[in-house]
Design a protein around this motif. Sequence first.
Motif, PDB file in Angstrom:
ATOM      1  N   PRO A  56       5.820  21.821 113.131  1.00  0.00           N
ATOM      2  CA  PRO A  56       6.978  21.302 113.868  1.00  0.00           C
ATOM      3  C   PRO A  56       6.707  21.040 115.347  1.00  0.00           C
ATOM      4  CG  PRO A  56       7.631  23.100 112.422  1.00  0.00           C
ATOM      5  CD  PRO A  56       6.133  23.061 112.408  1.00  0.00           C
ATOM      6  N   ILE A  57       5.955  21.953 116.006  1.00  0.00           N
ATOM      7  CA  ILE A  57       5.692  21.755 117.433  1.00  0.00           C
ATOM      8  C   ILE A  57       4.861  20.499 117.659  1.00  0.00           C
ATOM      9  CG2 ILE A  57       4.481  22.698 119.437  1.00  0.00           C
ATOM     10  CD1 ILE A  57       5.265  25.472 118.551  1.00  0.00           C
ATOM     11  N   GLY A  58       3.762  20.379 116.930  1.00  0.00           N
ATOM     12  CA  GLY A  58       2.920  19.201 117.095  1.00  0.00           C
ATOM     13  C   GLY A  58       3.631  17.913 116.740  1.00  0.00           C
ATOM     14  N   LEU A  59       4.418  17.947 115.661  1.00  0.00           N
ATOM     15  CA  LEU A  59       5.149  16.758 115.233  1.00  0.00           C
ATOM     16  C   LEU A  59       6.204  16.371 116.261  1.00  0.00           C
ATOM     17  CD1 LEU A  59       5.219  14.793 112.849  1.00  0.00           C
ATOM     18  CD2 LEU A  59       6.919  16.270 111.775  1.00  0.00           C
ATOM     19  N   ALA A  60       6.920  17.357 116.797  1.00  0.00           N
ATOM     20  CA  ALA A  60       7.960  17.064 117.790  1.00  0.00           C
ATOM     21  C   ALA A  60       7.365  16.496 119.075  1.00  0.00           C
ATOM     22  CB  ALA A  60       8.755  18.340 118.095  1.00  0.00           C
ATOM     23  N   ALA A  78      -0.258  17.034 117.564  1.00  0.00           N
ATOM     24  CA  ALA A  78       0.545  16.216 118.476  1.00  0.00           C
ATOM     25  C   ALA A  78      -0.130  14.876 118.760  1.00  0.00           C
ATOM     26  CB  ALA A  78       0.788  16.982 119.776  1.00  0.00           C
ATOM     27  N   ARG A  79      -1.427  14.891 118.964  1.00  0.00           N
ATOM     28  CA  ARG A  79      -2.168  13.644 119.210  1.00  0.00           C
ATOM     29  C   ARG A  79      -2.058  12.693 118.021  1.00  0.00           C
ATOM     30  NH1 ARG A  79      -3.768  11.258 123.863  1.00  0.00           N
ATOM     31  NH2 ARG A  79      -4.608  12.769 125.333  1.00  0.00           N
ATOM     32  N   LEU A  80      -2.207  13.240 116.836  1.00  0.00           N
ATOM     33  CA  LEU A  80      -2.124  12.418 115.634  1.00  0.00           C
ATOM     34  C   LEU A  80      -0.717  11.850 115.457  1.00  0.00           C
ATOM     35  CD1 LEU A  80      -3.329  11.359 112.987  1.00  0.00           C
ATOM     36  CD2 LEU A  80      -2.737  13.558 111.943  1.00  0.00           C
ATOM     37  N   ALA A  81       0.307  12.694 115.641  1.00  0.00           N
ATOM     38  CA  ALA A  81       1.694  12.235 115.491  1.00  0.00           C
ATOM     39  C   ALA A  81       2.024  11.167 116.530  1.00  0.00           C
ATOM     40  CB  ALA A  81       2.649  13.418 115.617  1.00  0.00           C
ATOM     41  N   LEU A 112       4.570  12.217 108.420  1.00  0.00           N
ATOM     42  CA  LEU A 112       4.342  13.420 107.634  1.00  0.00           C
ATOM     43  C   LEU A 112       3.050  13.402 106.809  1.00  0.00           C
ATOM     44  CD1 LEU A 112       7.862  14.562 106.392  1.00  0.00           C
ATOM     45  CD2 LEU A 112       6.334  15.725 107.983  1.00  0.00           C
ATOM     46  N   PRO A 113       2.728  12.310 106.098  1.00  0.00           N
ATOM     47  CA  PRO A 113       1.489  12.350 105.296  1.00  0.00           C
ATOM     48  C   PRO A 113       0.242  12.645 106.125  1.00  0.00           C
ATOM     49  CG  PRO A 113       2.862  10.508 104.617  1.00  0.00           C
ATOM     50  CD  PRO A 113       3.488  11.071 105.853  1.00  0.00           C
ATOM     51  N   SER A 114       0.091  11.964 107.256  1.00  0.00           N
ATOM     52  CA  SER A 114      -1.077  12.194 108.098  1.00  0.00           C
ATOM     53  C   SER A 114      -1.069  13.597 108.680  1.00  0.00           C
ATOM     54  CB  SER A 114      -1.124  11.159 109.227  1.00  0.00           C
ATOM     55  OG  SER A 114      -1.252   9.854 108.710  1.00  0.00           O
ATOM     56  N   VAL A 115       0.110  14.065 109.069  1.00  0.00           N
ATOM     57  CA  VAL A 115       0.217  15.408 109.631  1.00  0.00           C
ATOM     58  C   VAL A 115      -0.099  16.453 108.571  1.00  0.00           C
ATOM     59  CG1 VAL A 115       1.820  17.095 110.601  1.00  0.00           C
ATOM     60  CG2 VAL A 115       1.816  14.749 111.455  1.00  0.00           C
ATOM     61  N   MET A 116       0.349  16.232 107.346  1.00  0.00           N
ATOM     62  CA  MET A 116       0.058  17.172 106.266  1.00  0.00           C
ATOM     63  C   MET A 116      -1.444  17.271 106.013  1.00  0.00           C
ATOM     64  SD  MET A 116       3.112  16.290 103.582  1.00  0.00           S
ATOM     65  CE  MET A 116       2.275  17.188 102.269  1.00  0.00           C
ATOM     66  N   ILE A 117      -2.118  16.129 106.049  1.00  0.00           N
ATOM     67  CA  ILE A 117      -3.569  16.138 105.863  1.00  0.00           C
ATOM     68  C   ILE A 117      -4.237  16.914 106.987  1.00  0.00           C
ATOM     69  CG2 ILE A 117      -5.631  14.694 105.808  1.00  0.00           C
ATOM     70  CD1 ILE A 117      -3.895  12.504 104.537  1.00  0.00           C
ATOM     71  N   ARG A 118      -3.774  16.656 108.213  1.00  0.00           N
ATOM     72  CA  ARG A 118      -4.344  17.355 109.365  1.00  0.00           C
ATOM     73  C   ARG A 118      -4.115  18.861 109.276  1.00  0.00           C
ATOM     74  NH1 ARG A 118      -8.266  17.113 113.239  1.00  0.00           N
ATOM     75  NH2 ARG A 118      -7.936  19.036 114.382  1.00  0.00           N
ATOM     76  N   GLY A 164      -9.453  15.336  99.862  1.00  0.00           N
ATOM     77  CA  GLY A 164      -8.842  14.721  98.691  1.00  0.00           C
ATOM     78  C   GLY A 164      -7.489  14.111  99.000  1.00  0.00           C
ATOM     79  N   LEU A 165      -6.675  14.799  99.779  1.00  0.00           N
ATOM     80  CA  LEU A 165      -5.368  14.256 100.170  1.00  0.00           C
ATOM     81  C   LEU A 165      -5.524  12.993 101.012  1.00  0.00           C
ATOM     82  CD1 LEU A 165      -3.318  17.458 101.065  1.00  0.00           C
ATOM     83  CD2 LEU A 165      -2.912  15.887  99.168  1.00  0.00           C
TER      84      LEU A 165
END
Length: 296
Positions: A108-112, A171-174, A210-216, A283-284
């Motif tokens: 959540p912190i990185g995504l926000a 955070a960088r990725l998001a 979300l997909p990229s963040v989940m992989i990260r 794999g994801l």
Amino acid sequence: MSDDLPKASSLPFAAIAPSGRILRFLMRQPTSVFGLVVITLLVVMAIAAPLLATHAPYAQDLTNTLAPPSARNWFGTDELGRDIWSRLVWGSRITLSIIALVTIVVGPIGLAVGTVAGYYGGRIDTVMMRITDIFLSFPSLILSLAFVAALGPNLRNAIIAIALTSWPPVARLARAETMTFRNEDYVSAARLQGASDLRIICKSIVPMCLPSVMIRLTLNMATVILTAAGLGFLGLGAQPPLPEWGAMIATGRRYMIDSWWLVTFPGIAILCVSLAFNLIGDGLRDALDPKQMNRR
């Protein structure tokens, strides 16, 4: 107005890929299958620890210290006569707890931070990214050591320290993902309908990231395990007598020349779990790639 809204097919494929299709794709990849098997075993081990452990994790037997692997003690015993297998089994709960708590905080912190910075840009983006750069400028383990040294050496503070050093890459990725999506047609359509910035970020931007963040986050779990083990090895993480794998290696290193099993089995556990999370993350990444999925 509804005819002018973008179709679902125009949205990124990763955001709408069915979970069943992703799972089938992963099951076709031998490396992903290995990762899934190891993580499944880890979860089962943590849940069924009282049933799988042959001894109590803290039970000492001073008449059976440093015993090699045998039928009685599958992985041998440590310097206090505690069963290594049982401590590994109970230690899986600590490992899963660290992974879960760090992920719950970091995601959540990185995504926000990333979505807000990428959506608004300008000064907000500059300030947030410079703060992120400060965290990224230090090696994560060194920064974790600094936080734990300030907070005090225990498992809770180790989790806090790892979480504080793990959110910047997310955070960088998001942010990068948000800068790609913020000018898409469906975002413009939401603005024309009068949606607020908060609603656009939460309903239109975050689901796409979300997909990229989940992989990260999945790939990050291996780093979390290694960092936690490193802190435990240095005596700044879980404290004795907790059966944390890194702390077990730290305790056993004094006897590793003659009693190799003290460090070998905890080390193999750390290796297998870290490798499993990396393989699942790879794999994801392939499963959420439209080019890869379209070939199936």
